[in-house]
Every structure is written in C-alpha cells, then in structure tokens.
Design a protein around this motif. Structure first.
Motif, mmCIF file in Angstrom:
data_model
loop_
_atom_site.group_PDB
_atom_site.id
_atom_site.type_symbol
_atom_site.label_atom_id
_atom_site.label_comp_id
_atom_site.label_asym_id
_atom_site.label_seq_id
_atom_site.Cartn_x
_atom_site.Cartn_y
_atom_site.Cartn_z
ATOM 1 N N LYS A 143 0.842 -1.199 0.000
ATOM 2 C CA LYS A 143 0.000 0.000 0.000
ATOM 3 C C LYS A 143 0.881 1.255 0.000
ATOM 4 O O LYS A 143 1.928 1.294 0.629
ATOM 5 N N ASP A 144 0.400 2.283 -0.697
ATOM 6 C CA ASP A 144 1.101 3.574 -0.682
ATOM 7 C C ASP A 144 0.325 4.555 0.207
ATOM 8 O O ASP A 144 -0.802 4.257 0.625
ATOM 9 N N PRO A 145 0.891 5.723 0.509
ATOM 10 C CA PRO A 145 0.227 6.679 1.405
ATOM 11 C C PRO A 145 -1.053 7.296 0.841
ATOM 12 O O PRO A 145 -1.773 7.978 1.567
ATOM 13 N N TRP A 146 -1.350 7.075 -0.436
ATOM 14 C CA TRP A 146 -2.511 7.691 -1.078
ATOM 15 C C TRP A 146 -3.655 6.705 -1.281
ATOM 16 O O TRP A 146 -4.593 6.976 -2.012
ATOM 17 N N GLY A 147 -3.558 5.536 -0.670
ATOM 18 C CA GLY A 147 -4.629 4.550 -0.756
ATOM 19 C C GLY A 147 -4.501 3.578 -1.913
ATOM 20 O O GLY A 147 -5.382 2.751 -2.119
ATOM 21 N N GLY A 148 -3.433 3.662 -2.662
ATOM 22 C CA GLY A 148 -3.220 2.752 -3.784
ATOM 23 C C GLY A 148 -2.280 1.612 -3.408
ATOM 24 O O GLY A 148 -1.839 1.493 -2.271
ATOM 25 N N THR A 149 -1.983 0.791 -4.400
ATOM 26 C CA THR A 149 -1.052 -0.319 -4.227
ATOM 27 C C THR A 149 0.023 -0.192 -5.291
ATOM 28 O O THR A 149 -0.274 0.099 -6.453
ATOM 29 N N ARG A 150 1.261 -0.407 -4.874
ATOM 30 C CA ARG A 150 2.399 -0.295 -5.789
ATOM 31 C C ARG A 150 3.279 -1.523 -5.709
ATOM 32 O O ARG A 150 3.284 -2.232 -4.716
ATOM 33 N N LEU A 179 21.934 -2.212 -19.695
ATOM 34 C CA LEU A 179 20.642 -1.548 -19.646
ATOM 35 C C LEU A 179 20.043 -1.799 -18.272
ATOM 36 O O LEU A 179 19.996 -2.941 -17.808
ATOM 37 N N ILE A 180 19.596 -0.726 -17.602
ATOM 38 C CA ILE A 180 19.006 -0.826 -16.274
ATOM 39 C C ILE A 180 17.613 -0.194 -16.326
ATOM 40 O O ILE A 180 17.484 0.989 -16.648
ATOM 41 N N VAL A 181 16.598 -0.979 -16.015
ATOM 42 C CA VAL A 181 15.225 -0.492 -16.036
ATOM 43 C C VAL A 181 14.663 -0.637 -14.621
ATOM 44 O O VAL A 181 14.562 -1.753 -14.102
ATOM 45 N N SER A 182 14.330 0.495 -14.018
ATOM 46 C CA SER A 182 13.733 0.489 -12.679
ATOM 47 C C SER A 182 12.296 0.992 -12.817
ATOM 48 O O SER A 182 12.073 2.095 -13.302
ATOM 49 N N VAL A 183 11.343 0.156 -12.399
ATOM 50 C CA VAL A 183 9.947 0.538 -12.536
ATOM 51 C C VAL A 183 9.219 0.415 -11.207
ATOM 52 O O VAL A 183 9.474 -0.488 -10.424
ATOM 53 N N GLU A 184 8.329 1.365 -10.992
ATOM 54 C CA GLU A 184 7.375 1.301 -9.897
ATOM 55 C C GLU A 184 6.010 1.396 -10.553
ATOM 56 O O GLU A 184 5.725 2.354 -11.266
ATOM 57 N N GLY A 185 5.195 0.382 -10.330
ATOM 58 C CA GLY A 185 3.884 0.353 -10.958
ATOM 59 C C GLY A 185 2.780 0.656 -9.966
ATOM 60 O O GLY A 185 2.861 0.284 -8.793
ATOM 61 N N ILE A 186 1.746 1.333 -10.447
ATOM 62 C CA ILE A 186 0.565 1.641 -9.642
ATOM 63 C C ILE A 186 -0.547 0.691 -10.096
ATOM 64 O O ILE A 186 -0.908 0.647 -11.273
ATOM 65 N N LYS A 187 -1.078 -0.070 -9.147
ATOM 66 C CA LYS A 187 -2.134 -1.039 -9.468
ATOM 67 C C LYS A 187 -3.357 -0.310 -10.007
ATOM 68 O O LYS A 187 -3.796 0.690 -9.455
ATOM 69 N N GLN A 188 -3.868 -0.826 -11.109
ATOM 70 C CA GLN A 188 -5.034 -0.218 -11.773
ATOM 71 C C GLN A 188 -6.328 -0.828 -11.289
ATOM 72 O O GLN A 188 -6.397 -1.926 -10.870
#
Length: 188
Positions: A143-150, A179-188
């Motif tokens: 959970k993130d501080p804004w009520g979402g999931t990451r 190549l370095i790919v760093s991702v943070e996704g927000i659950k839809q």
C-alpha cells in the motif's frame, strides 16, 4: 440439484485468480530507463531515456504469468552532454529519424527466490528485434500513502551493440552496454 450445480460453478469461477495490472509511474518520476557503457576503457558513460511508458501484470498465485510491455522514445536519450546526445540520435547509434521508438514485450518470467527472476522478451531497437534476458530484482510492494497499491522492480540486461545494427560499435569492452530499467507500478 440444478441450483446446487450452478452455485458450485459460480463459486469456482469467482475463485479464479486474475493477474493484477500495474501502470508504470512515469508521471511521478518513479521509474527510470538508464544505461552505462565503457568509454575508451577508462570510465563509465551513463545515460537515460527521459520519455517512456508501459505497464505490467503480476499474479502472486502464478508468477510465471507475469509480463511487461514498454515503449521508449529514443529521441529522449540524455547523457548530460548535448553534442553527444545529438550524435547518439544519429544513424551511427539510435537512428531516431528512422526508428523513433524502442520497445520491450516479455514472453516469459521464471521466478526464483524473493520475487527475483528472469524475464525473457523481445527488445526492438534500431529496427532490430532480438530476444533478451533481463535479470529481475523485486524491490518491494504494498500500500502507498494515497490509498493505492504499488509494486517495484529493477531489471538489468547486457546488450551487444552490433546485434542491434549500431554502426559505431567498436568491439571489445565498448561493445557491451548495460541496460538498467527500474519501474514502480501503480495497481489499476
């Protein structure tokens, strides 16, 4: 009896797990596509792409179904040096006039310990599509501080420039790009 069968069917269908979908958080600048390559064998040259987009799916009950799709605006290459970036955009390297986007589309994921694993997929760069392996590290999720999931990951791959028709590949230590790919996704 007929009602019981219908209820059993409905309950079994509703129990089917579905992969969670995540949008890569580019608006909040919580994702990065970066690279490094040796410069003359004396130092590392670092760069990034400032414009990209994508999404991924992850099913905790079946991680092998994980997948990711990303598109990168190759014109957004940024190595912190305007003249070099102009050269990187030329047909010697990224050839952005002919190929303004690079993309990655996963084909499989093999999860190891702690959410880490190997993501296989097709990378299209400079008009060439090749299968590549990304070493994936699970960073965290919840959970993130804004009520979402990451959920966040970092993936690393070693690429040979000549395999993507990069003309200025000079071989040796300067042929391998990380190549370095760093991702943070927000659950839809």
């Amino acid at each position: 009896m007929k009602k019981l069968l219908i209820l059993l069917l409905i309950s079994s269908i509703s129990g089917v797990a579905v992969a969670d979908k995540y949008k890569i958080d580019t608006k909040g600048a919580h994702a990065f596509v970066q690279f490094k390559i040796k410069h003359l064998g004396y130092s590392w040259l670092y760069g990034r792409f400032d414009s990209f987009d994508g999404e991924f799916e992850y099913d905790e009950s079946d991680p092998s179904k994980a997948n990711i799709q990303m598109t990168v605006d190759t014109n957004s290459v940024n190595s912190n040096h305007a003249a070099r970036d102009k050269h990187l955009r030329s047909d010697d390297f990224l050839n952005v006039a002919s190929f303004p986007a690079a993309s990655f589309s996963s084909t499989s994921f093999s999860e190891g310990e702690n959410g880490n694993g190997t993501m296989k997929g097709n990378l299209t760069l400079n008009g060439v599509t090749k299968e590549v392996d990304l070493d994936v590290t699970f960073v965290g999720g919840g959970k993130d501080p804004w009520g979402g999931t990451r959920r966040g990951y970092e993936a690393v791959a070693e690429l040979k420039l000549s395999e993507f028709n990069i003309k200025k590949s000079v071989g040796g230590a300067y042929e391998e790009l990380t190549l370095i790919v760093s991702v943070e996704g927000i659950k839809q």
